[in-house]
Design an enzyme around this catalytic site. Sequence first.
Site, short mmCIF file in Angstrom:
data_model
loop_
_atom_site.label_atom_id
_atom_site.label_comp_id
_atom_site.label_asym_id
_atom_site.label_seq_id
_atom_site.Cartn_x
_atom_site.Cartn_y
_atom_site.Cartn_z
CG ASP A 51 -3.07 4.67 0.58
OD1 ASP A 51 -3.15 4.53 -0.65
OD2 ASP A 51 -3.91 4.21 1.38
CG HIS A 52 0.92 6.28 4.60
ND1 HIS A 52 -0.04 7.25 4.82
CD2 HIS A 52 0.45 5.14 5.15
CE1 HIS A 52 -1.04 6.71 5.51
NE2 HIS A 52 -0.76 5.44 5.71
CD GLU A 99 -6.98 -6.30 2.81
OE1 GLU A 99 -7.12 -6.04 1.59
OE2 GLU A 99 -6.30 -5.58 3.58
CG HIS A 137 -5.49 -1.97 9.12
ND1 HIS A 137 -5.04 -1.32 10.25
CD2 HIS A 137 -6.07 -1.03 8.35
CE1 HIS A 137 -5.36 -0.05 10.17
NE2 HIS A 137 -5.98 0.16 9.02
N GLY A 138 -2.00 -2.93 9.80
CA GLY A 138 -1.16 -2.91 11.00
C GLY A 138 -0.01 -3.90 11.00
NE ARG A 164 6.90 21.07 4.33
CZ ARG A 164 8.19 21.33 4.47
NH1 ARG A 164 8.94 21.62 3.44
NH2 ARG A 164 8.73 21.29 5.66
N GLY A 173 1.22 -1.48 4.24
CA GLY A 173 1.59 -0.15 3.79
C GLY A 173 2.48 0.60 4.73
CG HIS A 174 2.11 3.33 8.85
ND1 HIS A 174 2.70 3.04 10.06
CD2 HIS A 174 2.14 4.68 8.72
CE1 HIS A 174 3.04 4.17 10.66
NE2 HIS A 174 2.71 5.18 9.87
NE ARG A 233 -9.33 8.32 4.09
CZ ARG A 233 -9.54 7.42 5.05
NH1 ARG A 233 -8.76 6.38 5.19
NH2 ARG A 233 -10.53 7.59 5.90
CD GLU A 268 -7.30 -0.03 1.32
OE1 GLU A 268 -7.80 0.83 2.05
OE2 GLU A 268 -6.19 -0.53 1.50
CG ASN A 317 -1.84 1.15 1.28
OD1 ASN A 317 -1.42 2.28 1.04
ND2 ASN A 317 -3.10 0.92 1.57
CG HIS A 324 -8.21 4.06 0.90
ND1 HIS A 324 -8.40 3.88 2.24
CD2 HIS A 324 -9.43 4.38 0.39
CE1 HIS A 324 -9.67 4.09 2.55
NE2 HIS A 324 -10.32 4.41 1.44
CB THR A 352 -5.51 4.26 9.10
OG1 THR A 352 -5.47 3.19 8.16
CG2 THR A 352 -5.49 3.68 10.51
CB THR A 353 -9.42 1.45 7.00
OG1 THR A 353 -8.91 2.02 5.82
CG2 THR A 353 -10.79 0.86 6.74
NE ARG A 385 -7.57 11.30 5.23
CZ ARG A 385 -7.96 10.64 6.31
NH1 ARG A 385 -7.09 9.87 6.96
NH2 ARG A 385 -9.17 10.74 6.78
CG HIS A 386 -3.55 9.13 1.21
ND1 HIS A 386 -4.43 8.41 0.43
CD2 HIS A 386 -3.67 8.65 2.47
CE1 HIS A 386 -5.05 7.53 1.21
NE2 HIS A 386 -4.63 7.66 2.44
N1 PXP Z 1 -5.76 -3.20 3.94
C1 PXP Z 1 -6.73 -2.27 4.07
C2 PXP Z 1 -8.11 -2.64 3.65
C3 PXP Z 1 -6.46 -0.98 4.55
O1 PXP Z 1 -7.44 -0.07 4.68
C4 PXP Z 1 -5.13 -0.64 4.87
C5 PXP Z 1 -4.80 0.74 5.30
O2 PXP Z 1 -4.98 1.62 4.26
C6 PXP Z 1 -4.14 -1.63 4.70
C7 PXP Z 1 -4.48 -2.91 4.27
C8 PXP Z 1 -2.71 -1.37 5.02
O3 PXP Z 1 -2.59 -1.13 6.39
P1 PXP Z 1 -1.21 -0.61 6.97
O4 PXP Z 1 -0.93 0.70 6.32
O5 PXP Z 1 -1.48 -0.52 8.44
O6 PXP Z 1 -0.18 -1.65 6.62
#
Ligand code: PXP
Length: 243
Positions: A9-10, A151, A190-191, A18, A212-213, A45, A70, A7, A43, A100-101, A49-50
């Site tokens: 997004d970040h 998922e 997630h996480g 910026r 992602g993160h 959104r 997403e 992911n 994602h 986040t979600t 936002r990103h």
């Molecule tokens: N899967 C879904 C459905 C999510 O919403 C997210 C966060 O955008 C992720 C995976 C990735 O999560 P993380 O950034 O915590 O790894």
Amino acid sequence: MLKLGVNIDHVATLRELRGTPYPDVLAAARVCRDAGAHGVTVHLREDRRHIRDADVRVLRAEPGLRLNLEMAIAPDVLAVALETCPDEACLVPERRQERTTEGGLDVLANEAAVGTWVRRLSDGGVRVSLFIEPDPRQVEAAARVGAPCIELHTGTLCTSTGAAAERELERLVSAARQAARLGLQVNAGHGINRGNLAAVLEIPHLDTLNIGHSIVCEAVFIGLDGAVRAMLTAMQAYRGGRP
Ligand code: PXP
């Protein structure tokens, strides 16, 4: 082999902080692909936002890049999905204020609406996944609305320890088994980071992890290529989860 969807997004979050033209989201996607990731996730959104609509178009036009979009159940985002036709779309709940979600999609309470969106996306050639909590009623509802894939939300597992982590892991294991029996593809996300990955790898029937993160954070120190490769190497420990 367990697949990795990165992911990114970040990467876009850094750009939007910026309002600069960098870092380039497409360049990041190429690094992930070339490092061995199965695909990338973004994602789109509702508040943009990103990731922006233009990012989705640019990523979709990149040869050899598997794209998972997403998205919340929002008409303007559906329009982008149907226009760009990503390989996959993962339906998620969305709240404007969240960082986040936060939870899984309540498929059970919104069966008719989710079913309509699954059909519209599937008719448009998009493989649909539903981001859900490891709850047997949600897994059943996901199968009923005709989604080929779920998922499982690993956020609670990834932030728990001790008995609470074990309880959540049991819920995830049982949801994954149920989904496999119903013929659903099982992804999880997630996480997840390299520190909590061992617990996630206890879940059976996993096809793809979406992360992602933690990868973008690790990239600050070892580069994106290194962070993706390190996660892929750690994921090689997957032996199919609990029997
Ligand atoms: N899967 C879904 C459905 C999510 O919403 C997210 C966060 O955008 C992720 C995976 C990735 O999560 P993380 O950034 O915590 O790894």
